[in-house]
Motif scaffolding. Structure first.
Motif, PDB file in Angstrom:
ATOM      1  N   UNK A  98       0.859  -1.739   0.581  1.00 51.48           N
ATOM      2  CA  UNK A  98      -0.300  -0.080   0.139  1.00 51.48           C
ATOM      3  C   UNK A  98       0.734   1.095  -0.091  1.00 51.48           C
ATOM      4  N   UNK A  99       2.409   1.248   0.691  1.00 51.48           N
ATOM      5  CA  UNK A  99       3.034   2.875   1.073  1.00 51.48           C
ATOM      6  C   UNK A  99       4.185   1.827   0.849  1.00 51.48           C
ATOM      7  N   UNK A 100       5.378   2.696   0.354  1.00 50.36           N
ATOM      8  CA  UNK A 100       6.778   3.425   0.692  1.00 50.36           C
ATOM      9  C   UNK A 100       6.905   2.499   1.490  1.00 50.36           C
ATOM     10  N   UNK A 101       7.846   1.714   1.735  1.00 54.40           N
ATOM     11  CA  UNK A 101       8.199   0.640   3.235  1.00 54.40           C
ATOM     12  C   UNK A 101       9.040   2.087   4.221  1.00 54.40           C
ATOM     13  N   UNK A 102      10.294   3.241   3.856  1.00 54.82           N
ATOM     14  CA  UNK A 102       9.889   4.274   4.539  1.00 54.82           C
ATOM     15  C   UNK A 102       9.555   4.790   4.858  1.00 54.82           C
ATOM     16  N   UNK A 103       7.903   5.022   4.484  1.00 52.33           N
ATOM     17  CA  UNK A 103       7.079   5.273   5.511  1.00 52.33           C
ATOM     18  C   UNK A 103       6.506   4.155   6.650  1.00 52.33           C
ATOM     19  N   UNK A 104       6.772   2.830   6.392  1.00 53.79           N
ATOM     20  CA  UNK A 104       6.778   1.990   7.601  1.00 53.79           C
ATOM     21  C   UNK A 104       6.554   1.936   8.553  1.00 53.79           C
ATOM     22  N   UNK A 162      15.604  -7.658  16.126  1.00 54.52           N
ATOM     23  CA  UNK A 162      15.839  -6.947  17.174  1.00 54.52           C
ATOM     24  C   UNK A 162      15.750  -4.908  16.784  1.00 54.52           C
ATOM     25  N   UNK A 163      15.075  -4.975  15.684  1.00 52.62           N
ATOM     26  CA  UNK A 163      14.700  -3.809  15.636  1.00 52.62           C
ATOM     27  C   UNK A 163      13.785  -3.386  14.251  1.00 52.62           C
ATOM     28  N   UNK A 164      13.749  -2.423  13.823  1.00 51.30           N
ATOM     29  CA  UNK A 164      12.445  -2.355  12.552  1.00 51.30           C
ATOM     30  C   UNK A 164      13.215  -2.757  11.603  1.00 51.30           C
ATOM     31  N   UNK A 165      14.715  -2.109  11.989  1.00 53.40           N
ATOM     32  CA  UNK A 165      14.883  -2.890  10.096  1.00 53.40           C
ATOM     33  C   UNK A 165      15.391  -4.410   9.701  1.00 53.40           C
ATOM     34  N   UNK A 166      15.255  -4.760  11.254  1.00 49.60           N
ATOM     35  CA  UNK A 166      15.105  -6.599  11.041  1.00 49.60           C
ATOM     36  C   UNK A 166      13.691  -6.635  10.243  1.00 49.60           C
ATOM     37  N   UNK A 167      13.038  -6.402  10.932  1.00 50.90           N
ATOM     38  CA  UNK A 167      11.781  -6.951  10.286  1.00 50.90           C
ATOM     39  C   UNK A 167      11.708  -5.825   8.897  1.00 50.90           C
ATOM     40  N   UNK A 168      11.932  -5.589   8.593  1.00 48.97           N
ATOM     41  CA  UNK A 168      11.853  -5.649   6.834  1.00 48.97           C
ATOM     42  C   UNK A 168      12.709  -5.404   6.516  1.00 48.97           C
TER      43      UNK A 168
END
Lengths: 193, 193
Positions: free
Chosen positions: B28-34, B55-61
């Motif tokens: 639905x929208x850019x990963x930067x805005x997730x 471990x953090x947001x980056x890890x999930x992405x």
DNA sequence: TCCTGATCTTTACAGTGTCAAGAAAGGCTC
DNA sequence: GAGCCTTTCTTGACACTGTAAAGATCAGGA
């Protein structure tokens, strides 16, 4: 009312200083991580000051992207102007394109980021730069086809294909997926018509 | 200790559910805005729950990117497998590559984002997918060169060039800089060796 | 001189990523 | 079964972000 409002009063030219700071910071890290407050700090101004020159964070990044696009186009234009042979001109354009992405990966990403500057609605300044860049490539392709006595009818499709090749290599190099020294052989295997 | 810790207890498989939610939101929208909290809400769980699985947001992405990369590779593999002629196989691979970027632009961006998955240090799962994708392209290129009785020595450089072309067209289409229907003519003007 | 308007600062609020401490619930030993 | 331990999840907190509103400051014109 005798001077432009952006070049007077307290700071002198805060708008320009903010764009300068943003472009400088984009050299260091990704535009996604660039915060408005960080830019304001770099310009020595309070965190809300940018709102008197830009409508929001995206607007500032858009202006920084316009500046980068100008540099990007200038690099291509001077590379092309340095050669006479149509073949050499096209190769020089490709090298300048990839070279910019390799030297300024975050700026390159900023220029093409559709979240910041929707391709359907660019700023007037940006629209001019885009048109100049398209014409630069189109002219190089047509010149080459003419020099080789080929049909010029497929020039637009060929221009898009070459744009794709060069843009793809630039993106892959800029993002670290391909080493820069792989580009020469790749272009050699492909760009020579 | 008889079951994997990620497939039992309270939720069942929260880790998988979070990746599912992230992938769905990236449509639905850019990963930067997730945002992490947005993903947690979508999974019906508190905002700090993801920290017990990532471990953090980056890890999930990164995990979401691995999933997307799997889909991306699967699309290419099934496209190639649907043809026998070496020429048709390569064209099908290119079409699948660009088609994925056009259909899932944010997922495509997520897969190649160097901020999330540094190309020098991919997850083991990702490394396998990357290798498979490289081998798929290399095999297609070699097959084509062999079928045409050409020298196979330049296959790596040619593979990089083709990757660049297809990746560039995919990125330009995915980012809205080029209409999807411009890709066919461009590939036709260029991809047929 | 005072007023007007542009420029910048201060203050405030909601949303974010992240961490620490506590509650709840499955699976262990007895 | 009872009691405990570990993993899982929640609550609460902190610093940071983008953004808006209100106030302060300053240049130029009346």
């Amino acid at each position: 009312m005798s001077r432009s409002p952006s070049t007077s009063y307290h700071h002198g030219d805060l708008r320009g200083a903010l764009v300068d700071a943003a472009v400088a910071l984009v050299e260091e890290h990704s535009p996604a991580r660039l915060s408005l407050r960080e830019v304001a700090r770099a310009a020595g101004v309070s965190h809300a000051a940018p709102y008197h020159h830009f409508s929001d964070r995206g607007d500032l990044l858009k202006a920084a992207g316009d500046r980068c696009m100008g540099d990007f186009l200038a690099a291509q234009e001077s590379a092309v102007a340095a050669h006479d042979d149509p073949d050499a001109r096209l190769v020089a354009l490709g090298e300048a394109y990839v070279g910019y992405a390799a030297a300024h990966p975050h700026a390159f990403a900023l220029v093409f980021d559709p979240e910041l500057c929707p391709p359907g609605d660019p700023s007037p300044e940006r629209a001019v730069l885009i048109t100049r860049n398209e014409e630069l490539l189109a002219a190089c392709v047509v010149d080459l086809l003419v020099a080789r006595g080929r049909d010029v009818g497929h020039a637009p499709a060929l221009a898009n294909a070459l744009w794709g090749t060069v843009h793809g290599l630039a993106a892959l190099v800029g993002d670290g997926h391909l080493p820069l020294d792989a580009v020469g052989p790749a272009l050699e295997a492909r760009l020579t018509l």
